[in-house]
Design a protein around this motif. Structure first.
Motif, mmCIF file in Angstrom:
data_model
loop_
_atom_site.group_PDB
_atom_site.id
_atom_site.type_symbol
_atom_site.label_atom_id
_atom_site.label_comp_id
_atom_site.label_asym_id
_atom_site.label_seq_id
_atom_site.Cartn_x
_atom_site.Cartn_y
_atom_site.Cartn_z
ATOM 1 N N THR A 250 0.123 -16.785 3.803
ATOM 2 C CA THR A 250 -0.100 -16.555 2.344
ATOM 3 C C THR A 250 0.830 -15.866 1.852
ATOM 4 O OG1 THR A 250 -2.520 -16.975 2.742
ATOM 5 C CG2 THR A 250 -1.723 -16.189 0.644
ATOM 6 N N LEU A 251 1.702 -16.305 0.840
ATOM 7 C CA LEU A 251 2.847 -15.519 0.145
ATOM 8 C C LEU A 251 2.575 -15.163 -1.097
ATOM 9 C CD1 LEU A 251 5.752 -14.827 0.127
ATOM 10 C CD2 LEU A 251 6.386 -17.037 -0.777
ATOM 11 N N VAL A 252 2.643 -14.001 -1.520
ATOM 12 C CA VAL A 252 2.221 -13.178 -2.712
ATOM 13 C C VAL A 252 3.383 -12.200 -3.204
ATOM 14 C CG1 VAL A 252 0.526 -11.732 -3.958
ATOM 15 C CG2 VAL A 252 -0.099 -13.129 -1.983
ATOM 16 N N LEU B 132 -6.474 -7.788 -3.184
ATOM 17 C CA LEU B 132 -5.738 -8.602 -2.279
ATOM 18 C C LEU B 132 -5.935 -8.229 -0.980
ATOM 19 C CD1 LEU B 132 -3.369 -10.886 -2.347
ATOM 20 C CD2 LEU B 132 -1.872 -8.718 -1.959
ATOM 21 N N LEU B 133 -5.923 -6.860 -0.515
ATOM 22 C CA LEU B 133 -6.208 -6.719 0.673
ATOM 23 C C LEU B 133 -7.435 -6.888 1.331
ATOM 24 C CD1 LEU B 133 -3.947 -3.443 0.812
ATOM 25 C CD2 LEU B 133 -3.175 -5.710 1.218
ATOM 26 N N ASP B 134 -8.402 -6.604 0.452
ATOM 27 C CA ASP B 134 -9.956 -6.946 0.940
ATOM 28 C C ASP B 134 -10.339 -8.373 1.023
ATOM 29 O OD1 ASP B 134 -10.819 -4.288 1.101
ATOM 30 O OD2 ASP B 134 -11.352 -4.025 -0.903
ATOM 31 N N GLY C 291 -10.261 -10.481 -5.328
ATOM 32 C CA GLY C 291 -8.987 -10.740 -6.041
ATOM 33 C C GLY C 291 -8.862 -11.809 -6.454
ATOM 34 N N SER C 292 -7.703 -11.894 -7.366
ATOM 35 C CA SER C 292 -7.345 -13.241 -8.069
ATOM 36 C C SER C 292 -6.619 -14.132 -7.147
ATOM 37 C CB SER C 292 -6.291 -12.761 -9.265
ATOM 38 O OG SER C 292 -5.292 -12.303 -9.026
ATOM 39 N N VAL C 293 -5.902 -13.713 -6.274
ATOM 40 C CA VAL C 293 -5.237 -14.476 -5.244
ATOM 41 C C VAL C 293 -6.149 -14.716 -3.949
ATOM 42 C CG1 VAL C 293 -3.106 -14.812 -3.793
ATOM 43 C CG2 VAL C 293 -2.985 -13.617 -6.053
ATOM 44 N N ASP C 294 -6.231 -15.945 -3.472
ATOM 45 C CA ASP C 294 -7.070 -16.180 -2.258
ATOM 46 C C ASP C 294 -6.084 -15.984 -0.994
ATOM 47 O OD1 ASP C 294 -8.598 -16.809 -0.315
ATOM 48 O OD2 ASP C 294 -9.089 -18.888 -0.880
ATOM 49 N N ALA C 295 -5.859 -14.765 -0.516
ATOM 50 C CA ALA C 295 -5.425 -14.505 0.506
ATOM 51 C C ALA C 295 -5.966 -14.352 2.149
ATOM 52 C CB ALA C 295 -4.601 -13.289 0.623
#
Length: 234
Positions: free
Chosen positions: A4-6, A62-64, A68-72
């Motif tokens: 997953t790219l952020v 993001l790390l949890d 977060g707004s990005v599904d990583a």
């Protein structure tokens, strides 16, 4: 390995943002390119880049897992561009500490791309942190990204080594260099003698990167006849 790219950076706007840009803002030049670089390194399922705001709360989310707004959470590896330096505006390392991550690679003695890092997140996902400068991000994704896929999958590859022109003049003391490489048409390679990390112009016409070993020491001098690893970046 799924990735997953952020991207990060509040000053960064999507690549297709029309002109004129607001003062102090720039287009994302590296995000759209990195999907292909990561695929060449061995990752699969790399979609368009998501974006994470430059705030502690956004990075923590993001790390949890699952926030977060990005599904990583759908990838095995989170590839994060930016925030890997050690300045006051670089928030990644404090966020990793707060969320219980374990850093396993904190910088590489190479230029460009020295501030990259690899961490194991609390839920077992892997974070590959790339520097924010475009050329440094591509260099780290192509080299450390490839090594990361190999380490996680057990894949074994035979490095491609070639002789290059003017190698002895390209090595520098204290750290290796990653330089754009262009074929000379006769089985050899020409390397750029300098690179500008703020943009990608030096990659034009250069289908590979060369890893030049450090020079200046009794056991680490690059000689004219040494072989250099050549890595296809795209």
């Amino acid at each position: 390995m799924r990735a997953t790219l952020v991207t990060t950076g509040d000053e960064v706007l999507p690549a297709d943002t029309p002109s004129p840009l607001p003062p102090g803002r720039i287009r994302d030049t590296v995000g759209p390119l990195l999907g292909g670089v990561l695929a060449r390194a061995g990752f699969v399922g790399v979609g368009p880049p998501g974006h994470c705001a430059d705030t502690p709360d956004a990075l923590d989310a993001l790390l949890d897992a699952g926030s977060g707004s990005v599904d990583a959470t759908t990838g095995d590896v989170v590839v994060l561009v930016g925030a890997t330096g050690r300045g006051v505006a670089d928030l990644l390392r404090p966020a990793l500490a707060r969320t219980g991550a374990r850093i396993v690679l904190d910088g590489v003695r190479v230029r460009p791309g020295g501030s990259q890092l690899v961490a194991v997140l609390a839920d077992g996902r892997i974070l590959l942190g790339l520097p924010g400068n475009p050329l440094a991000a591509v260099s780290a994704a192509a080299t450390t990204g490839r090594a990361l896929v190999d380490a996680l999958t057990g894949r074994q590859r035979t490095p491609v080594s070639r002789r290059v022109h003017g190698l002895a003049d390209l090595a520098t003391p204290g750290r290796s260099r990653i330089l754009p490489a262009r074929p000379d048409g006769a089985g050899g390679w020409h390397l750029a003698d300098r690179v500008r990390t703020a943009h990608l112009a030096d990659l034009a016409g250069a289908p590979a990167l060369a890893v030049v070993p450090e020079g200046g020491g009794p056991d680490a001098d690059a000689g004219a006849d040494d072989l250099v690893e050549i890595i296809d970046w795209i």
